[in-house]
Design an enzyme around this catalytic site. Structure first.
Site, mmCIF file in Angstrom:
data_model
loop_
_atom_site.group_PDB
_atom_site.id
_atom_site.type_symbol
_atom_site.label_atom_id
_atom_site.label_comp_id
_atom_site.label_asym_id
_atom_site.label_seq_id
_atom_site.Cartn_x
_atom_site.Cartn_y
_atom_site.Cartn_z
ATOM 1 N N ASN A 9 0.874 -1.168 0.000
ATOM 2 C CA ASN A 9 0.000 0.000 0.000
ATOM 3 C C ASN A 9 0.911 1.218 0.000
ATOM 4 O O ASN A 9 1.479 1.586 1.022
ATOM 5 C CB ASN A 9 -0.885 -0.024 1.245
ATOM 6 C CG ASN A 9 -1.861 1.136 1.274
ATOM 7 O OD1 ASN A 9 -1.837 2.008 0.396
ATOM 8 N ND2 ASN A 9 -2.706 1.158 2.281
ATOM 9 N N ARG A 90 -2.538 -2.154 -3.476
ATOM 10 C CA ARG A 90 -3.801 -1.461 -3.229
ATOM 11 C C ARG A 90 -3.829 -0.167 -4.046
ATOM 12 O O ARG A 90 -2.858 0.604 -4.020
ATOM 13 C CB ARG A 90 -3.911 -1.129 -1.748
ATOM 14 C CG ARG A 90 -5.120 -0.284 -1.480
ATOM 15 C CD ARG A 90 -5.131 0.287 -0.089
ATOM 16 N NE ARG A 90 -6.325 1.083 0.076
ATOM 17 C CZ ARG A 90 -6.344 2.258 0.693
ATOM 18 N NH1 ARG A 90 -5.257 2.773 1.202
ATOM 19 N NH2 ARG A 90 -7.475 2.923 0.802
ATOM 20 N N HIS A 179 -13.316 1.880 0.259
ATOM 21 C CA HIS A 179 -13.288 0.789 1.248
ATOM 22 C C HIS A 179 -13.867 -0.501 0.656
ATOM 23 O O HIS A 179 -14.289 -1.391 1.403
ATOM 24 C CB HIS A 179 -14.121 1.116 2.507
ATOM 25 C CG HIS A 179 -13.515 2.147 3.398
ATOM 26 N ND1 HIS A 179 -14.288 2.988 4.167
ATOM 27 C CD2 HIS A 179 -12.229 2.483 3.672
ATOM 28 C CE1 HIS A 179 -13.511 3.789 4.864
ATOM 29 N NE2 HIS A 179 -12.254 3.516 4.587
ATOM 30 N N ARG A 240 -13.021 14.058 8.743
ATOM 31 C CA ARG A 240 -13.821 14.424 7.559
ATOM 32 C C ARG A 240 -15.279 14.629 7.956
ATOM 33 O O ARG A 240 -15.819 13.879 8.759
ATOM 34 C CB ARG A 240 -13.740 13.310 6.503
ATOM 35 C CG ARG A 240 -12.430 13.271 5.779
ATOM 36 C CD ARG A 240 -12.350 12.050 4.864
ATOM 37 N NE ARG A 240 -11.357 11.116 5.323
ATOM 38 C CZ ARG A 240 -11.209 9.876 4.868
ATOM 39 N NH1 ARG A 240 -12.007 9.409 3.929
ATOM 40 N NH2 ARG A 240 -10.269 9.091 5.343
ATOM 41 N N GLU A 383 -8.089 -6.335 4.946
ATOM 42 C CA GLU A 383 -7.953 -5.904 3.556
ATOM 43 C C GLU A 383 -6.727 -6.532 2.896
ATOM 44 O O GLU A 383 -6.754 -6.857 1.717
ATOM 45 C CB GLU A 383 -7.872 -4.375 3.503
ATOM 46 C CG GLU A 383 -9.214 -3.734 3.814
ATOM 47 C CD GLU A 383 -9.129 -2.248 4.135
ATOM 48 O OE1 GLU A 383 -8.745 -1.904 5.274
ATOM 49 O OE2 GLU A 383 -9.457 -1.440 3.258
#
Ligand code: ADP
Length: 397
Positions: A9, A90, A179, A240, A383
């Site tokens: 990643n 990713r 996601h 956020r 993940e």
């Protein structure tokens, strides 16, 4: 023979990696190269003989990837083309171009680059990481796995914004979601845990980490999700805002003179729980709320209220819900959030049993009472394992 996949990643200033044994699902090693581009870079590698950290300058991703190689050479396990089945990368934004994993070639790299306007912070950084990894591991197949791919099954009614259609088309404005790798993994793991085929279940997945999103999954396919063109829309997050009236931006620009960059920063980095009460980490918010901090108490209610609204929305969109699954840092660990978010939904068949809900969960766990119409679960996400599985499947391992 084990199937080993190195999952990478790559961000703008970091490279996270994990060596995954696909059969057992266990990580064999993991690590992070941080502060790429700065003088005080740092590498942390966890291998068979424990954790090793060094500080050293990491000027760019090429050198960062060489450092990853040297960590494996020094601390193990052995990592060469003979042992590695694939490298899984990713990638945040696959736009409408990718509905599943892809083997990296020049065309795929060009497409990822072409999607950079939709993910200006992420896609260019992923490209740097992929190119550096290709130089470091030339003989191994490289596979890209997109955060958006699972949501490519959304119907047009769910992904279309009611915006002037020529403008939307010209600028690729629609819901892509995010996601996706986690929502896919968790919806399948929930079905597996319940001994059901994923096609038999309607599931609402609540991924609550620093970033947070909800997805409605009908029979294994994503049909609605809360993140939008970017990962800003939807639930309240650590920093956020999630949903707000788009006219707030116009209002702040006109009346307070904020620039586009300032507004971007306010919404992405200074809002959410941080903006509401000064803490991003849910543990700190809970602690402040316990001490009677009014801002923290309100922030929690706003956070729960938003999730509850999405659960109601997705209940209506799905028509029938079998499972609600909580996942990610907050979803897996914070019993208070799980109880708060689903409070008052007994009429919909949604209940949380306080004893079953108590504490962190590191395994799939039922937290609804026996006989409840909707089975509420906590399902730890993974993940990296999902990326490793998809990469191994694509290369035929
Ligand atoms: P990311 O989106 O960065 O992958 P994670 O899924 O790892 O995030 O979630 C990180 C967040 O999980 C932390 O910021 C914190 O808010 C929350 N968290 C972790 N452990 C706990 C806990 N025991 N109780 C409450 N919240 C927790």
């Amino acid at each position: 023979m084990t199937t080993l996949v190195l999952v990478i990643n790559s961000g703008s200033s970091s490279i996270k990696y994990q060596l995954v044994d696909v059969e057992s699902g266990n990580p064999q090693a993991s690590g992070i190269v941080e502060r790429i581009g700065a003088q005080d870079g740092r590498v942390t590698h966890k291998g068979p003989d424990g954790k090793h950290s060094v500080e050293l300058p990491v000027p760019d991703h090429e050198i960062g990837m060489q450092i990853v190689l040297s960590q494996f050479a020094e601390h193990g396990p052995v990592l060469d083309a003979a042992h590695l089945t694939a490298i899984g990368h990713r990638v945040v934004q696959g736009g409408s171009l990718f509905d599943g994993p892809a083997l990296v070639d020049d065309d795929v790299l060009a497409k990822i680059k072409s999607l950079s306007p939709l993910a200006p912070l992420h896609n260019p950084a992923h490209l740097q990481g992929i190119l550096a990894a290709k130089h470091a591991f030339g003989a191994v197949p490289h596979v890209v796995v997109f955060d958006t791919a699972f949501h490519q099954t959304l119907p047009p009614a769910a992904y279309t914004y009611a915006l002037e259609k020529e403008i939307a088309k010209a600028h690729s404005v629609r819901r892509y979601g995010a996601h996706g790798t986690s929502h896919l993994y968790v919806s399948r793991a929930a079905a597996e845990f319940l001994g059901k085929d994923v096609t038999e279940l309607n599931t609402i997945v609540l991924h609550l980490g620093n970033g947070a999103s909800a997805t409605a999954v009908r029979g294994g396919r994503s049909v609605e999700t809360s993140m939008g063109l970017t990962p800003l829309e939807g639930l309240v997050m650590g920093t956020r805002s999630g949903d707000l009236d788009p006219a707030v931006l116009v209002h702040l620009s006109r009346t307070a003179g904020y620039s586009i960059d300032q507004l971007d920063s306010i919404l992405n980095r200074r809002s959410g729980m941080l903006g509401l009460c000064g803490h991003t980490d849910m543990r700190d918010v809970n602690e402040a709320a316990d001490a009677g901090d009014e801002d923290a108490l309100l922030a929690l209610e706003v956070y729960y209220h938003r999730i509850r609204g999405y659960v109601g929305n997705y209940y209506a969109q799905l028509g029938h819900v079998d499972v609600i699954a909580f996942t990610a840092g907050i979803g897996e660990n914070d019993d208070r959030t799980r109880a708060g978010a689903l409070r008052g939904l007994a009429e919909l068949g949604i209940e949380v049993d306080p004893e079953r809900n108590a504490g962190s969960k590191s395994e799939p766990t039922v937290i609804s009472p026996d006989g409840a119409r909707v089975t509420v679960l906590v399902v730890p996400t993974n993940e990296e394992l999902e990326i490793a599985r998809q990469a191994a499947t694509l290369v035929g391992a």
